[in-house]
Design an enzyme around this catalytic site. Structure first.
Site, PDB file in Angstrom:
ATOM      1  N   HIS A  31     -41.968 -18.220  11.582  1.00 22.98           N
ATOM      2  CA  HIS A  31     -41.832 -19.017  10.519  1.00 22.98           C
ATOM      3  C   HIS A  31     -42.987 -19.953  10.377  1.00 22.98           C
ATOM      4  O   HIS A  31     -43.387 -20.600  11.412  1.00 22.98           O
ATOM      5  CB  HIS A  31     -40.763 -19.709  10.533  1.00 22.98           C
ATOM      6  CG  HIS A  31     -40.166 -20.661   9.540  1.00 22.98           C
ATOM      7  ND1 HIS A  31     -39.584 -20.202   8.492  1.00 22.98           N
ATOM      8  CD2 HIS A  31     -40.313 -22.060   8.993  1.00 22.98           C
ATOM      9  CE1 HIS A  31     -39.363 -21.003   7.316  1.00 22.98           C
ATOM     10  NE2 HIS A  31     -39.870 -22.359   7.955  1.00 22.98           N
ATOM     11  N   ASP A  33     -44.658 -23.419   8.510  1.00 24.19           N
ATOM     12  CA  ASP A  33     -44.173 -24.264   7.634  1.00 24.19           C
ATOM     13  C   ASP A  33     -45.874 -24.923   7.050  1.00 24.19           C
ATOM     14  O   ASP A  33     -46.225 -25.872   7.702  1.00 24.19           O
ATOM     15  CB  ASP A  33     -43.595 -25.480   8.296  1.00 24.19           C
ATOM     16  CG  ASP A  33     -42.042 -25.038   8.888  1.00 24.19           C
ATOM     17  OD1 ASP A  33     -41.263 -24.698   7.626  1.00 24.19           O
ATOM     18  OD2 ASP A  33     -41.643 -25.144  10.045  1.00 24.19           O
ATOM     19  N   HIS A  64     -42.948 -20.718   4.525  1.00 24.13           N
ATOM     20  CA  HIS A  64     -42.341 -21.513   3.680  1.00 24.13           C
ATOM     21  C   HIS A  64     -43.257 -22.724   3.225  1.00 24.13           C
ATOM     22  O   HIS A  64     -43.843 -23.406   3.935  1.00 24.13           O
ATOM     23  CB  HIS A  64     -41.343 -22.353   4.871  1.00 24.13           C
ATOM     24  CG  HIS A  64     -40.304 -23.562   4.535  1.00 24.13           C
ATOM     25  ND1 HIS A  64     -39.787 -24.034   5.097  1.00 24.13           N
ATOM     26  CD2 HIS A  64     -40.358 -23.869   3.006  1.00 24.13           C
ATOM     27  CE1 HIS A  64     -38.891 -24.737   4.380  1.00 24.13           C
ATOM     28  NE2 HIS A  64     -39.419 -24.673   3.102  1.00 24.13           N
ATOM     29  N   MET A  66     -43.754 -25.539   1.480  1.00 23.31           N
ATOM     30  CA  MET A  66     -43.410 -27.061   0.981  1.00 23.31           C
ATOM     31  C   MET A  66     -44.593 -27.761   0.501  1.00 23.31           C
ATOM     32  O   MET A  66     -45.316 -28.658   0.925  1.00 23.31           O
ATOM     33  CB  MET A  66     -43.215 -27.565   2.107  1.00 23.31           C
ATOM     34  CG  MET A  66     -41.749 -27.195   2.747  1.00 23.31           C
ATOM     35  SD  MET A  66     -41.387 -27.747   4.638  1.00 23.31           S
ATOM     36  CE  MET A  66     -41.966 -26.348   5.419  1.00 23.31           C
ATOM     37  N   MET A 135     -31.963 -25.401   2.930  1.00 24.11           N
ATOM     38  CA  MET A 135     -32.482 -26.381   3.870  1.00 24.11           C
ATOM     39  C   MET A 135     -31.291 -27.365   4.457  1.00 24.11           C
ATOM     40  O   MET A 135     -30.435 -27.699   3.395  1.00 24.11           O
ATOM     41  CB  MET A 135     -33.557 -27.162   3.227  1.00 24.11           C
ATOM     42  CG  MET A 135     -34.673 -26.421   2.786  1.00 24.11           C
ATOM     43  SD  MET A 135     -35.687 -25.870   4.278  1.00 24.11           S
ATOM     44  CE  MET A 135     -35.933 -27.329   5.178  1.00 24.11           C
ATOM     45  N   ASP A 173     -32.687 -23.407   7.667  1.00 22.75           N
ATOM     46  CA  ASP A 173     -33.672 -24.247   8.235  1.00 22.75           C
ATOM     47  C   ASP A 173     -33.599 -25.607   8.417  1.00 22.75           C
ATOM     48  O   ASP A 173     -33.200 -26.358   7.464  1.00 22.75           O
ATOM     49  CB  ASP A 173     -34.967 -23.862   7.247  1.00 22.75           C
ATOM     50  CG  ASP A 173     -36.337 -24.338   7.941  1.00 22.75           C
ATOM     51  OD1 ASP A 173     -36.185 -25.003   9.158  1.00 22.75           O
ATOM     52  OD2 ASP A 173     -37.503 -24.213   7.125  1.00 22.75           O
TER      53      ASP A 173
HETATM   54  C1  DX5 Z   1     -38.620 -28.694   8.294  1.00 20.60           C
HETATM   55  C2  DX5 Z   1     -39.388 -27.219   8.270  1.00 20.60           C
HETATM   56  C3  DX5 Z   1     -38.646 -26.651   9.499  1.00 20.60           C
HETATM   57  C4  DX5 Z   1     -38.613 -27.327  10.953  1.00 20.60           C
HETATM   58  C5  DX5 Z   1     -37.485 -27.060  11.684  1.00 20.60           C
HETATM   59  O1  DX5 Z   1     -39.293 -29.366   7.275  1.00 20.60           O
HETATM   60  O2  DX5 Z   1     -39.001 -26.608   7.238  1.00 20.60           O
HETATM   61  O3  DX5 Z   1     -38.946 -25.410   9.606  1.00 20.60           O
HETATM   62  O4  DX5 Z   1     -39.653 -26.730  11.534  1.00 20.60           O
HETATM   63  O5  DX5 Z   1     -37.526 -27.815  12.691  1.00 20.60           O
HETATM   64  P1  DX5 Z   1     -36.388 -27.750  13.574  1.00 20.60           P
HETATM   65  O6  DX5 Z   1     -35.603 -26.545  13.918  1.00 20.60           O
HETATM   66  O7  DX5 Z   1     -36.519 -28.594  14.824  1.00 20.60           O
HETATM   67  O8  DX5 Z   1     -35.046 -28.668  12.878  1.00 20.60           O
HETATM   68 ZN    ZN Z   2     -39.368 -24.272   7.360  1.00 17.18          ZN
END
Ligand code: DX5
Ligand code: ZN
Length: 214
Positions: A31, A33, A64, A66, A135, A173
């Site tokens: 994954h 981010d 992902h 964002m 989410m 996630d």
């Molecule tokens: C948050 C991200 C996640 C993040 C999750 O904005 O999309 O993918 O890395 O991190 P953990 O598993 O530590 O909550």
């Molecule tokens: Zn993510």
């Protein structure tokens, strides 16, 4: 079997190759981010980084996005080596077109919904959807606390995606660790993203991933 998608957000960025080496025989996806400092208040990974580690493993890259206004960047991320490209409903006024564009690039199309974003955003795009990401924290940072009110939303999402005539993965996630993983699995999740639970755990990544699988 449940799929685990370790998030590199919590990995050692000075040593991404060896971080991938530690998880590649145990994970199902990797994954990434991607954060732009606009849609979320953080800046992280761009396409060059994804491309630079593409040769390190054959695991599907679960990207992902964002980012505000993702449409002009879809091809760039597709070319960087993504296998799944997930956009946020909150950033896409023409969502059906965006998801269709991802599929036209030969990639799996994912839709992410923030905790406060209704599931209804997914209802009219099921036919062009390969993955629905619920989410379980507001996006932007790793190691945040799991939002428990996400559980009934995951259950409803499971019911919704059953209506499609093809497989849609149900990914979660945010705040996924050995205590919350059984709850989201029970609710119907098929893919668990986990950053801090894999890379910042006392356990080695292999054991950490095994604990998430349960
Ligand atoms: C948050 C991200 C996640 C993040 C999750 O904005 O999309 O993918 O890395 O991190 P953990 O598993 O530590 O909550
Ligand atoms: Zn993510």
């Amino acid at each position: 079997m449940i799929k685990i998608s370790p998030s590199l957000l919590s990995a050692d960025f000075s040593n991404l190759s060896s971080e991938i080496e530690r998880i590649k025989d145990h994970a199902d996806y990797i994954h990434f981010d991607v954060m732009d400092g606009h849609f979320v208040p953080n800046l992280t990974i761009g396409p060059m980084i994804i491309q630079s580690v593409r040769g390190k493993t054959g695991l599907p890259f679960d990207v992902h996005l964002m980012i505000a206004n993702p449409d002009p960047y879809l091809k760039t991320y597709a070319d960087s080596g993504a296998d799944i490209l997930t956009v946020h409903a909150e950033t896409c006024p023409t969502l059906y077109r965006t998801l269709s564009s991802i599929r036209s690039l030969g990639k799996k199309a994912g839709l992410a919904l923030n905790p406060a974003t209704p599931l209804a955003f997914a209802e009219n795009v099921l036919e062009v959807l390969d993955l629905l990401l619920i989410m379980t924290v507001d996006p932007g940072f790793g190691a945040q606390s799991f939002i428990k009110s996400s559980l009934p939303k995951i259950q409803k999402a499971k019911e919704l995606i059953k209506k499609a005539d093809h497989l849609i993965e149900l990914e979660v996630d945010g705040g996924i660790h050995p205590e919350t993983a059984p709850l989201v699995k029970e609710a119907g999740a098929t893919v668990l993203v986990a950053g801090s639970a894999v890379f910042s755990s006392h356990d080695d990544p292999k054991t950490a991933i095994q604990k998430l699988r349960g």
